[in-house]
Design an enzyme around this catalytic site. Structure first.
Site, mmCIF file in Angstrom:
data_model
loop_
_atom_site.group_PDB
_atom_site.id
_atom_site.type_symbol
_atom_site.label_atom_id
_atom_site.label_comp_id
_atom_site.label_asym_id
_atom_site.label_seq_id
_atom_site.Cartn_x
_atom_site.Cartn_y
_atom_site.Cartn_z
ATOM 1 C CG HIS A 11 -13.399 -42.791 20.422
ATOM 2 N ND1 HIS A 11 -13.187 -42.093 21.582
ATOM 3 C CD2 HIS A 11 -13.903 -41.880 19.544
ATOM 4 C CE1 HIS A 11 -13.526 -40.819 21.403
ATOM 5 N NE2 HIS A 11 -13.971 -40.661 20.180
ATOM 6 C CB CYS A 34 -17.288 -40.854 21.544
ATOM 7 S SG CYS A 34 -17.407 -39.680 20.174
ATOM 8 C CG ASP A 46 -10.950 -38.120 20.661
ATOM 9 O OD1 ASP A 46 -9.710 -38.095 20.856
ATOM 10 O OD2 ASP A 46 -11.782 -38.063 21.573
ATOM 11 N NE ARG A 93 -9.072 -38.661 23.627
ATOM 12 C CZ ARG A 93 -10.029 -38.677 24.558
ATOM 13 N NH1 ARG A 93 -9.723 -38.939 25.812
ATOM 14 N NH2 ARG A 93 -11.278 -38.426 24.214
ATOM 15 C CB CYS A 110 -14.344 -40.023 16.450
ATOM 16 S SG CYS A 110 -14.773 -38.570 17.452
HETATM 17 CO CO CO Z 1 -15.259 -39.178 19.583
#
Ligand code: CO
Length: 201
Positions: A98, A101, A44, A46, A42
């Site tokens: 994750h 999400c 993302d 993080r 992803c």
């Molecule tokens: Co995500």
């Protein structure tokens, strides 16, 4: 005057530190890359691929998009996969999602966010396909289950590509993995191997 000077400072320090630890590091990597892993994760911020599996530059070929989707009309993802499997001959393709999400949550909430809704529709299709597994779950449990189902489905999508099927026909050694990462404790669970001693939510 750029206000990103701190990043350039970071880069300078990192490159010096890396060279000190291994004087041949950049020379070696500049000559060629030979990663054994393709990471599909992803976007993302993080969930940075190299960092969470503690690997160095040169070790992982990376493709990231919102909600780690493998869509059969996405030439970006398919091109990455083709290059990784056919040219780099990676031995592992890791699809890593994750929990928590935002893409998955937006999809199941039916949020209207504009252009990205078209992308999230792929996740809604996964939710429809596995609707029976989501019945009766509260929002938190539903989100977690959907994050898991999405990873498993996207790993299946990798297996459905001609790129993967051709590799198997050629006898190439390439394994697909479905992993999920916890933002809460930084741990990865191997969904494709429920008995893994490393699994811990
Ligand atoms: Co995500």
């Amino acid at each position: 005057m750029s206000d990103l000077n701190y990043l350039l400072e970071n880069n300078l320090r990192w490159s010096e530190r890396t060279k000190q630890a291994d004087p041949e590091f950049f020379k070696r990597l500049a000559a060629q890359q030979k990663p054994e892993i393709l990471w599909i994760g992803c976007s993302d911020s993080r969930v940075p691929a190299n960092q969470i599996i503690d690997l160095l530059p040169g070790d992982v070929f990376v493709h990231r998009n919102v909600a780690n989707l493998v869509v059969h009309t996405d030439f970006n993802c398919l091109s990455v996969m083709q290059f990784a499997i056919e040219v780099l001959k990676v031995k592992h393709v890791i699809v890593c999602g994750h929990y928590g999400c935002g893409g998955v949550d937006a999809a199941i909430a039916g949020a209207e966010l504009g252009l990205i809704d078209n992308w999230l529709e792929n996740i809604r299709n996964v939710a429809s396909k596995y609707a029976d597994q989501l019945v009766g779950l509260d929002d938190h449990a539903k989100s977690a289950k959907m994050c898991e189902l999405n990873v498993i489905e996207q790993a299946q999508n990798v297996r459905r590509t001609g790129i993967y099927k051709d590799a198997i026909k050629r006898g190439q050694d390439v394994t697909i993995h479905s992993w999920i990462y916890s933002l809460k404790n930084g741990r990865i669970t191997d969904l494709g191997n429920p008995d893994s001693p490393y699994n811990k939510r």
